[in-house]
Design a protein around this motif. Structure first.
Motif, PDB file in Angstrom:
ATOM      1  N   ASN A 153       0.847  -1.199   0.000  1.00  0.00           N
ATOM      2  CA  ASN A 153       0.000   0.000   0.000  1.00  0.00           C
ATOM      3  C   ASN A 153       0.878   1.244   0.000  1.00  0.00           C
ATOM      4  OD1 ASN A 153      -1.758   2.125   0.492  1.00  0.00           O
ATOM      5  ND2 ASN A 153      -2.938   1.052   2.052  1.00  0.00           N
ATOM      6  N   HIS A 154       0.948   1.903  -1.144  1.00  0.00           N
ATOM      7  CA  HIS A 154       1.822   3.068  -1.268  1.00  0.00           C
ATOM      8  C   HIS A 154       1.418   4.209  -0.339  1.00  0.00           C
ATOM      9  CE1 HIS A 154      -1.514   3.817  -4.048  1.00  0.00           C
ATOM     10  NE2 HIS A 154      -1.283   5.103  -3.855  1.00  0.00           N
ATOM     11  N   GLU A 155       0.132   4.268   0.018  1.00  0.00           N
ATOM     12  CA  GLU A 155      -0.326   5.349   0.900  1.00  0.00           C
ATOM     13  C   GLU A 155       0.330   5.238   2.282  1.00  0.00           C
ATOM     14  OE1 GLU A 155      -1.936   7.859   0.055  1.00  0.00           O
ATOM     15  OE2 GLU A 155      -3.109   7.390  -1.727  1.00  0.00           O
ATOM     16  N   VAL A 156       0.464   4.014   2.780  1.00  0.00           N
ATOM     17  CA  VAL A 156       1.142   3.810   4.059  1.00  0.00           C
ATOM     18  C   VAL A 156       2.636   4.065   3.904  1.00  0.00           C
ATOM     19  CG1 VAL A 156       1.762   2.106   5.826  1.00  0.00           C
ATOM     20  CG2 VAL A 156      -0.572   2.182   4.937  1.00  0.00           C
ATOM     21  N   MET A 157       3.204   3.522   2.825  1.00  0.00           N
ATOM     22  CA  MET A 157       4.655   3.536   2.700  1.00  0.00           C
ATOM     23  C   MET A 157       5.227   4.927   2.425  1.00  0.00           C
ATOM     24  SD  MET A 157       5.244   0.601   3.611  1.00  0.00           S
ATOM     25  CE  MET A 157       7.024   0.757   3.492  1.00  0.00           C
ATOM     26  N   MET A 158       4.516   5.750   1.664  1.00  0.00           N
ATOM     27  CA  MET A 158       5.037   7.103   1.448  1.00  0.00           C
ATOM     28  C   MET A 158       4.944   7.917   2.749  1.00  0.00           C
ATOM     29  SD  MET A 158       2.046   8.464  -1.119  1.00  0.00           S
ATOM     30  CE  MET A 158       2.625  10.139  -1.327  1.00  0.00           C
ATOM     31  N   ARG A 159       3.945   7.599   3.571  1.00  0.00           N
ATOM     32  CA  ARG A 159       3.851   8.269   4.879  1.00  0.00           C
ATOM     33  C   ARG A 159       4.933   7.774   5.838  1.00  0.00           C
ATOM     34  NH1 ARG A 159      -1.011   8.405   2.523  1.00  0.00           N
ATOM     35  NH2 ARG A 159      -2.482  10.073   3.054  1.00  0.00           N
ATOM     36  N   GLY A 160       5.429   6.580   5.589  1.00  0.00           N
ATOM     37  CA  GLY A 160       6.492   6.023   6.435  1.00  0.00           C
ATOM     38  C   GLY A 160       7.893   6.348   5.969  1.00  0.00           C
ATOM     39  N   THR A 161       8.021   7.048   4.852  1.00  0.00           N
ATOM     40  CA  THR A 161       9.353   7.356   4.323  1.00  0.00           C
ATOM     41  C   THR A 161      10.030   8.425   5.177  1.00  0.00           C
ATOM     42  OG1 THR A 161       8.564   6.796   2.100  1.00  0.00           O
ATOM     43  CG2 THR A 161      10.615   8.041   2.253  1.00  0.00           C
ATOM     44  N   PHE A 162      11.269   8.146   5.564  1.00  0.00           N
ATOM     45  CA  PHE A 162      12.051   8.986   6.492  1.00  0.00           C
ATOM     46  C   PHE A 162      11.362   9.084   7.858  1.00  0.00           C
ATOM     47  CE2 PHE A 162      13.229  10.749   2.267  1.00  0.00           C
ATOM     48  CZ  PHE A 162      14.583  10.442   2.284  1.00  0.00           C
ATOM     49  N   ALA A 163      10.639   8.035   8.254  1.00  0.00           N
ATOM     50  CA  ALA A 163       9.861   8.097   9.499  1.00  0.00           C
ATOM     51  C   ALA A 163      10.467   7.276  10.636  1.00  0.00           C
ATOM     52  CB  ALA A 163       8.426   7.630   9.237  1.00  0.00           C
ATOM     53  N   ASN A 164      11.692   6.802  10.484  1.00  0.00           N
ATOM     54  CA  ASN A 164      12.326   6.061  11.572  1.00  0.00           C
ATOM     55  C   ASN A 164      12.424   6.932  12.820  1.00  0.00           C
ATOM     56  OD1 ASN A 164      14.676   5.090  13.259  1.00  0.00           O
ATOM     57  ND2 ASN A 164      14.730   3.499  11.696  1.00  0.00           N
ATOM     58  N   VAL A 165      12.134   6.348  13.977  1.00  0.00           N
ATOM     59  CA  VAL A 165      12.117   7.134  15.221  1.00  0.00           C
ATOM     60  C   VAL A 165      13.507   7.620  15.619  1.00  0.00           C
ATOM     61  CG1 VAL A 165      10.053   6.026  16.120  1.00  0.00           C
ATOM     62  CG2 VAL A 165      12.289   5.032  16.638  1.00  0.00           C
ATOM     63  N   ARG A 166      14.565   7.072  15.017  1.00  0.00           N
ATOM     64  CA  ARG A 166      15.930   7.475  15.376  1.00  0.00           C
ATOM     65  C   ARG A 166      16.611   8.328  14.310  1.00  0.00           C
ATOM     66  NH1 ARG A 166      14.994   7.058  20.213  1.00  0.00           N
ATOM     67  NH2 ARG A 166      14.738   4.998  21.131  1.00  0.00           N
ATOM     68  N   ILE A 167      15.928   8.618  13.207  1.00  0.00           N
ATOM     69  CA  ILE A 167      16.554   9.448  12.175  1.00  0.00           C
ATOM     70  C   ILE A 167      16.722  10.870  12.704  1.00  0.00           C
ATOM     71  CG2 ILE A 167      14.427  10.218  11.018  1.00  0.00           C
ATOM     72  CD1 ILE A 167      15.901   9.701   8.336  1.00  0.00           C
ATOM     73  N   ARG A 168      17.807  11.519  12.293  1.00  0.00           N
ATOM     74  CA  ARG A 168      18.079  12.884  12.772  1.00  0.00           C
ATOM     75  C   ARG A 168      18.204  13.813  11.565  1.00  0.00           C
ATOM     76  NH1 ARG A 168      20.854   9.217  15.461  1.00  0.00           N
ATOM     77  NH2 ARG A 168      20.638   9.027  17.714  1.00  0.00           N
ATOM     78  N   ASN A 169      17.263  14.693  11.429  1.00  0.00           N
ATOM     79  CA  ASN A 169      17.295  15.701  10.365  1.00  0.00           C
ATOM     80  C   ASN A 169      18.008  16.929  10.907  1.00  0.00           C
ATOM     81  OD1 ASN A 169      16.821  17.523   8.325  1.00  0.00           O
ATOM     82  ND2 ASN A 169      14.615  17.157   8.192  1.00  0.00           N
ATOM     83  N   GLU A 170      19.156  17.269  10.326  1.00  0.00           N
ATOM     84  CA  GLU A 170      19.967  18.365  10.846  1.00  0.00           C
ATOM     85  C   GLU A 170      19.341  19.740  10.637  1.00  0.00           C
ATOM     86  OE1 GLU A 170      23.771  17.793   9.004  1.00  0.00           O
ATOM     87  OE2 GLU A 170      24.186  15.940  10.119  1.00  0.00           O
ATOM     88  N   MET A 171      18.192  19.786   9.946  1.00  0.00           N
ATOM     89  CA  MET A 171      17.461  21.050   9.838  1.00  0.00           C
ATOM     90  C   MET A 171      16.830  21.428  11.174  1.00  0.00           C
ATOM     91  SD  MET A 171      15.658  20.343   6.144  1.00  0.00           S
ATOM     92  CE  MET A 171      14.704  21.869   6.098  1.00  0.00           C
TER      93      MET A 171
END
Length: 920
Positions: free
Chosen positions: A738-756
């Motif tokens: 289901n692409h609707e779930v997966m695009m919402r989950g992209t870059f959604a790891n709880v440990r990812i760090r966005n330097e912005m």
């Protein structure tokens, strides 16, 4: 092109041999050498590629110049020549297999919409899909755990399994191994792999090396059986099964010489963690590694497979072991028939693919290991290449606590303590950590301390395929139970073997009852904890971790321990051998020195140490002798049948899938909507915003997590809006159809760090026009509404880890046009191209830091609107908030001509559909 016609064979190499009372034809490497010069010292893995070129020579995709380039490799030890490799078959697991079949179904829709027969979309190469990634450890430590988990799995994944059953009957050359059977790589090793393949072409039975690509990075495990294979993205695999060759540069090959023998008490897991550390330090990304040396003589295939399995962890495309007596012994043990064994030996010897004592091929570079130097080890806390000697584990964790939380008086005192979750009453011998939390479980009053082992999992194909380490775990359990030791109450224990054969030999060995006694009951046959399906922790444990913000641990016999992968609350994860997993379940904390500190006390109150439980090599060897051929033959006799629940699944017999708007598992993806006969021209990227500014070693788990997610995430909100309760969310991995779930989950790891964002963990970004912090998905949708293109900027080793096509698919659906990174892992780079996203690389000395990027800049990339060529130089202009600009050159990481063609078409599958429509 299909390989159903004989090769042009310009070197006249077609020969014949007799094996098993049958005549086989083959394209002879020694005959090629008569014309080209001595090929004997070509690495074995390149000999396999050489045969592939000889057999597929057609003056189109394979020309004489490609064959000559393999000969030139011997002189130069590297090559810049692009070749087209055609694997014999494709292997899939269900997390990547479901979206693969979804894509095939969508391609059939596109062909139908064009007025053509949808059945033209059909695998041309044999495909095996093994359902192994879906079972979750919901129930554990109970005799009914396996039965309960399978029932939950079947209910939870009903829609997905109905879809795969449809695919099983809708597509030719497509087999499905049902749930509850095993892990794809172990099933491949024990049953599917043939080492030498055969096919009837134009009245001749052609014998050739068994080769494959798989939709899981650990496809490399099969290299332990002398079968060349590696992981590719699901996108590439779909193209391969539809007749497209795998485009690749002739690789560099690193020779890894193995000598000596393992010392008493050292396991194959310790060996592979050492090899992984050495090869990561060497730098082998994008290269083949080939093992040679006298140490292979007595190394069983099970140990070889453990080493080959972890090629993604040491960064190589594959880790290859040539065919020899050990190969034949393993194939005989696992029930391959005598005719196949005769063919494998005769073919390998005729082709110079048989390892001879003392033979040393020419390699690009070499390194060497004396196995006598290997010591007991783990790896962690968040990368598989970060090996820690067992004797240093306590100090390593204490240092981790120091660096992550800063020193304190309590911590300094704690350095002198023995660590461990501690039963009430023992505090007088222990300097209590300030963040320790009270814990009431199973009628016991205890406390949970930093370093507590809350998950101990014997899991993953890496080690459960190896009888020696599994029997060692059984022996430790047996001795522990005899001494009255128990698993600590806060430890979630699980046993998830890669095949049913493991259950058979643990029972015959007399170890399963003892493992059960310690809570290592069978929970399922699948990847479980290793791919994030560890399931929930007991409520009391989760509460204690959250209340104290505790840094706790998992210990698993797996291959991956990336941040946020095993369990969202478990910050440190340690890879270890199965016997060490049992030992840490007894110890209960990684802040014990298992070489000095007791694991617990026996019935008389005497301390019991690891050395008291550790089995001798002789004990392990005697246990392994109980593994018999009839176990393999029994378990694989009906491998494709499944249980009654699987058999009862009803599906429509139709060429085109009947999509349901109500499904939250399977949706028609938008990739081929409005597909035109010719691709749209590619434009430069102008005034793009930065969606995420990321550091080094961003994994595909960070980009597209596989595990569970919470109700307040974009994916959780979507499912709730569609009537799904949080308890039924399942995992990202199971929702990949289901692409609707997966695009919402992209870059959604709880440990990812966005330097912005300053100090924020998780899938968030700054929406630059307003300065708001929001979920990356929400920001991407706002940018799409404004028609703003997006880029992602990252550091080194972008996309390391699992073969995960949704890491590229999701990136594209969010509107990202290009990724700019310092370096890439091979599979993800290829996947980005396969989805029409441009991978670009900073020049040496330039990166996001030197450019002083904050994420609030706009990015323009020029040079795309002309002809797309491999390795071309593009220009990036950065416009800063104050109006200033900076310009730098970027290297396109489109590495081959084929990749350039795929990118122009917007992706590899778009190209395949257009080609099929053009030639129909």
């Amino acid at each position: 092109m299909s390989t159903e016609s004989l090769s042009k064979d310009s070197l006249n190499t077609l020969s014949s041999l007799e094996a098993g009372g049958k005549t086989f034809h083959y394209y002879s490497l020694p005959k090629a050498a008569d014309a080209l010069g001595d090929l004997n010292r070509l690495p074995f893995s390149l000999k396999v590629l050489m045969e592939n070129l000889l057999r597929n020579e057609d003056d189109s995709t394979v020309e004489r110049k490609h064959i000559d380039a393999m000969v030139q490799w011997l002189k130069d030890r590297h090559s810049e020549t692009e070749i087209q490799f055609r694997p014999a078959r494709v292997l899939m697991q269900d997390f990547t297999g479901v979206p693969g079949v979804v894509d095939l179904a969508a391609m059939r829709e596109a062909v139908k919409a064009a007025g053509k027969d949808p059945a033209m979309i059909n695998p041309l190469s044999p495909v095996d899909l093994v359902i192994d990634h879906s079972v979750m450890v919901d129930k554990f430590g109970d005799p009914s755990a396996f039965k309960d988990n399978v029932a939950i799995e079947m209910e939870r994944n009903q829609e997905r399994y109905e879809f795969l059953r449809w695919g099983q009957q809708a597509f030719d050359n497509f087999r499905v191994v049902p749930p509850g059977t095993g892990i794809c790589h172990q099933v491949n090793l024990e049953y599917l792999g043939k080492t030498v393949w055969q096919k009837d072409i134009e009245g001749k039975t052609i014998a050739y090396p068994d080769t494959l690509v798989g939709t899981d990075s650990h496809t490399t495990m099969i290299n332990g059986l002398g079968i060349l294979g590696w992981g590719v993205g699901g996108i590439e695999a779909e193209a391969a099964m539809l007749g497209q060759p795998v485009s690749m540069l002739i690789p560099e090959v690193i020779g890894f010489k193995i000598t000596g023998k393992l010392r008493e008490g050292i396991t194959a897991t310790d060996l592979v963690l050492t090899v992984t550390e050495m090869l990561r330090k060497k730098g082998v990304v994008g290269k083949f590694v080939e093992f040679y040396g006298d140490g292979l003589k007595d190394m069983p295939v099970a140990d070889r497979a453990t080493i080959a399995n972890m090629a993604p962890e040491y960064g190589a495309t594959c880790g290859f072991f040539p065919v020899d007596e050990q190969t034949i012994s393993y194939m005989r043990l696992t029930g391959r028939d005598d005719a196949q064994l005769e063919l494998v030996e005769a073919y390998a010897k005729a082709q110079g693919l048989w390892r001879e004592p003392g033979h040393e091929p020419v390699y690009t570079d070499n390194l060497e290991l004396d196995m006598g130097d290997v010591e007991a080890s783990l790896a962690g806390p968040k990368r598989p290449q970060d090996r820690v000697a067992l004797k240093n584990m306590k100090a390593s964790f204490e240092l981790l606590m120091e660096t992550s939380e800063g020193p304190s008086e309590g911590r300094k005192a704690n350095l002198e303590s023995e660590g461990g979750g501690t039963a009430v009453g023992a505090q007088d011998a222990y300097f209590e950590h300030p963040s320790s939390q009270p814990l009431h479980m199973n009628g016991e009053q205890a406390r949970l301390d930093p370093g507590a082992v809350v998950i101990a999992a014997i899991t993953s194909c890496t080690n459960t395929s190896n009888p020696s380490v599994m029997m060692a775990a059984g022996l430790i359990a047996q001795k522990a139970v005899a001494k009255g030791l128990k698993t600590k109450p806060w430890v979630k224990t699980s046993l998830a073997p890669g095949s049913k054969v493991v259950t058979d030999y643990l029972r015959v060995g007399g170890f399963q009852d003892d493992l059960d006694e310690l809570g290592f009951n069978l929970v399922g046959y699948g990847c479980t904890t290793c791919i994030g399906n560890s399931g929930p922790l007991p409520e009391e444990v989760e509460k204690a971790i959250s209340d104290g913000d505790l840094t706790v641990a998992s210990v698993l016999s797996g291959n991956r321990n990336f941040e946020g992968r095993v369990h969202p609350l478990v910050k440190t994860n340690w890879l270890a051998s199965p016997p060490l997993v049992v030992a840490y379940a007894l110890a209960g904390n990684v802040r014990l020195d298992l070489e000095k500190d007791p694991l617990g006390a026996d019935q008389d109150g005497n301390p019991v140490y690891l050395k008291d439980l550790w089995p001798s090599q002789q004990e392990i060897a005697e246990a392994v002798e109980k593994v018999k051929t009839d176990m393999f033959r029994k378990e694989y006799a009906e491998v494709f049948d499944g249980d009654d629940t699987w058999k009862s699944i009803k599906v429509p017999e139709s060429k085109v899938y009947e999509w349901s708007d109500k499904s939250t598992y399977i949706q028609h993806p938008p990739f081929f909507e409005g597909l035109k006969e010719e691709p749209e021209p590619i434009d430069d990227i102008k005034d793009a915003n930065i969606l995420a500014l990321l550091g080094d070693s961003v994994t595909t788990d960070h980009i597209s997590p596989a595990g569970s997610f919470k109700p307040d995430t974009p994916a959780g909100k979507y499912l709730q809006e569609h009537g799904v309760e949080p308890k039924d969310f399942n995992s990202y991995g199971s929702r990949r159809g289901n692409h609707e779930v997966m695009m919402r989950g992209t870059f959604a790891n709880v440990r990812i760090r966005n330097e912005m964002l300053d100090g924020v963990e998780g899938g968030y970004t700054k929406f630059v026009p307003t300065g708001e912090q929001m979920a990356i998905y929400d920001a991407a949708m706002k940018y799409q509404e404004q028609g703003t293109p997006l880029v992602v900027v990252a550091g080194k080793e972008y996309g390391t880890g699992s073969s995960r096509d949704w890491a590229a698919k999701g990136t594209r659906l969010l509107g990202v046009k290009a990724v700019v990174a310092e370096s890439y892992e091979r599979i993800h780079r290829s996947n980005l191209i396969g989805m029409g996203v441009m991978p670009l690389q900073f020049p040496e000395g330039t990166d996001r830091k030197s450019l002083k990027l904050t994420g609030e800049e706009t990015i323009t990339i020029e040079g795309l609107s002309g002809e797309i060529k491999p390795g071309q130089t593009l220009t990036m202009t950065v416009k800063y908030k104050d109006g200033g600009t900076e310009t730098c050159e970027l290297k396109s990481r489109i590495d081959t001509a084929n990749e350039a063609v795929y990118f122009k078409h917007g992706g590899i599958l778009h190209y395949v559909v257009r080609e099929m429509l053009r030639t129909a």
